[in-house]
Motif scaffolding. Structure first.
Motif, mmCIF file in Angstrom:
data_model
loop_
_atom_site.group_PDB
_atom_site.id
_atom_site.type_symbol
_atom_site.label_atom_id
_atom_site.label_comp_id
_atom_site.label_asym_id
_atom_site.label_seq_id
_atom_site.Cartn_x
_atom_site.Cartn_y
_atom_site.Cartn_z
ATOM 1 N N ILE A 1 0.858 -1.191 0.000
ATOM 2 C CA ILE A 1 0.000 0.000 0.000
ATOM 3 C C ILE A 1 0.889 1.234 0.000
ATOM 4 O O ILE A 1 1.855 1.332 0.772
ATOM 5 N N GLY A 2 0.555 2.184 -0.870
ATOM 6 C CA GLY A 2 1.289 3.445 -0.932
ATOM 7 C C GLY A 2 0.305 4.588 -1.116
ATOM 8 O O GLY A 2 -0.286 4.726 -2.182
ATOM 9 N N GLY A 3 0.091 5.381 -0.087
ATOM 10 C CA GLY A 3 -0.893 6.462 -0.184
ATOM 11 C C GLY A 3 -2.296 5.920 -0.321
ATOM 12 O O GLY A 3 -2.779 5.176 0.534
ATOM 13 N N LYS A 4 -2.946 6.247 -1.437
ATOM 14 C CA LYS A 4 -4.328 5.818 -1.687
ATOM 15 C C LYS A 4 -4.384 4.633 -2.652
ATOM 16 O O LYS A 4 -5.448 4.298 -3.152
ATOM 17 N N GLN A 5 -3.229 4.023 -2.888
ATOM 18 C CA GLN A 5 -3.166 2.948 -3.864
ATOM 19 C C GLN A 5 -2.661 1.650 -3.249
ATOM 20 O O GLN A 5 -2.038 1.647 -2.191
ATOM 21 N N THR A 6 -2.934 0.560 -3.939
ATOM 22 C CA THR A 6 -2.320 -0.714 -3.602
ATOM 23 C C THR A 6 -1.737 -1.273 -4.882
ATOM 24 O O THR A 6 -2.108 -0.856 -5.984
ATOM 25 N N GLY A 7 -0.796 -2.198 -4.751
ATOM 26 C CA GLY A 7 -0.157 -2.729 -5.944
ATOM 27 C C GLY A 7 0.671 -3.963 -5.632
ATOM 28 O O GLY A 7 0.787 -4.380 -4.473
ATOM 29 N N ILE A 8 1.230 -4.553 -6.683
ATOM 30 C CA ILE A 8 2.044 -5.763 -6.573
ATOM 31 C C ILE A 8 3.398 -5.502 -7.225
ATOM 32 O O ILE A 8 3.457 -5.050 -8.368
#
Length: 239
Positions: free
Chosen positions: A171-178
């Motif tokens: 999670i980074g700020g308002k985002q999630t990712g792989i």
């Protein structure tokens, strides 16, 4: 027919950067996808590559074949052309297994403390949403996913890690990712997937495209190890 007021800018010597209003929006994403589709199916022969993320579209072209101003006019004409193509845009929902074991999700305790929410609730919230793929970058196969619950918002780490493991879900700020491969990174790691999001040896290195959706499926450490040991993993599509 045009939908948004766009801005066009030269990007280096052989690319045009096209920008929409600077916000995360499904309507903007759909408009960008439509425009990209129209460009790809036009009769323009000097386009090299098209890429987009969130609210911008980058079109690389053979600058020796056409100058910036003429190419810009062509793109503006294509965008304003009254061509309905939305039915040609398909959206696939991918189910991605994620192990939220504390051994993988090293930042779960920090997120829990900062946001005053239990680790169990973090996992429940994160794995219950459907995330829209708004773009792919900064690494090949890195998915920028929108749709994160406000309860999980957390500013990026003040000091990025020099090495984030492949498959880390963060999670980074308002985002999630792989993270598709080992790399530096400043996002908070909450789990790991045994699935390879990007494989340069595959005919299609990244099976996900912008506009698709991601659903995370919690798995145990044992299930993670089992999937990791399989020679060929069949990805699940959600109907």
């Amino acid at each position: 027919m045009s939908t948004f007021k766009l801005t066009y800018k030269p990007f280096g010597e052989s690319a045009i950067l096209i920008e929409w209003p600077q916000k995360i929006s499904i309507a903007i994403l759909d408009d960008i996808r439509n425009f990209s589709f129209k460009i790809q199916h036009s009769n323009i022969k000097y386009i090299l590559e098209i890429n987009f993320v969130y609210s911008s579209l980058l079109v690389m072209y053979k600058s020796k074949k056409i100058n910036y101003f003429d190419f810009k006019k062509e793109l503006q004409f294509i965008y304003n052309e009254n061509l309905i193509i939305k039915n040609n845009l398909k959206t696939t929902i991918w189910e991605i297994p994620v192990c939220y074991d504390i051994g993988f999700g090293m930042d779960l305790p920090f997120l829990s403390l900062q946001n005053k929410i239990s680790i169990e609730e973090i996992i429940s919230i994160h794995s219950s949403n459907y995330y829209t793929v708004y773009g792919i970058g900064f690494l090949p196969g890195f998915l920028y996913l929108g749709g994160l619950s406000k309860k999980l918002y957390l500013k990026r780490r003040e000091t990025p890690r020099l090495e984030v493991p492949k498959g880390a879900v963060a999670i980074g700020g308002k985002q999630t990712g792989i993270y598709p491969g080992i790399s530096p990174g400043g996002w908070h790691i909450i789990g790991k997937t045994p699935i390879s999001i990007f494989n340069i040896n595959n005919k299609k290195p990244c099976f996900v495209i912008p506009g698709d959706k991601i659903k995370f499926n919690p798995i145990s450490k044992e299930e993670f190890d089992q999937i990791k040991s399989e020679k060929e993993v069949k990805l699940k599509k959600v109907d």
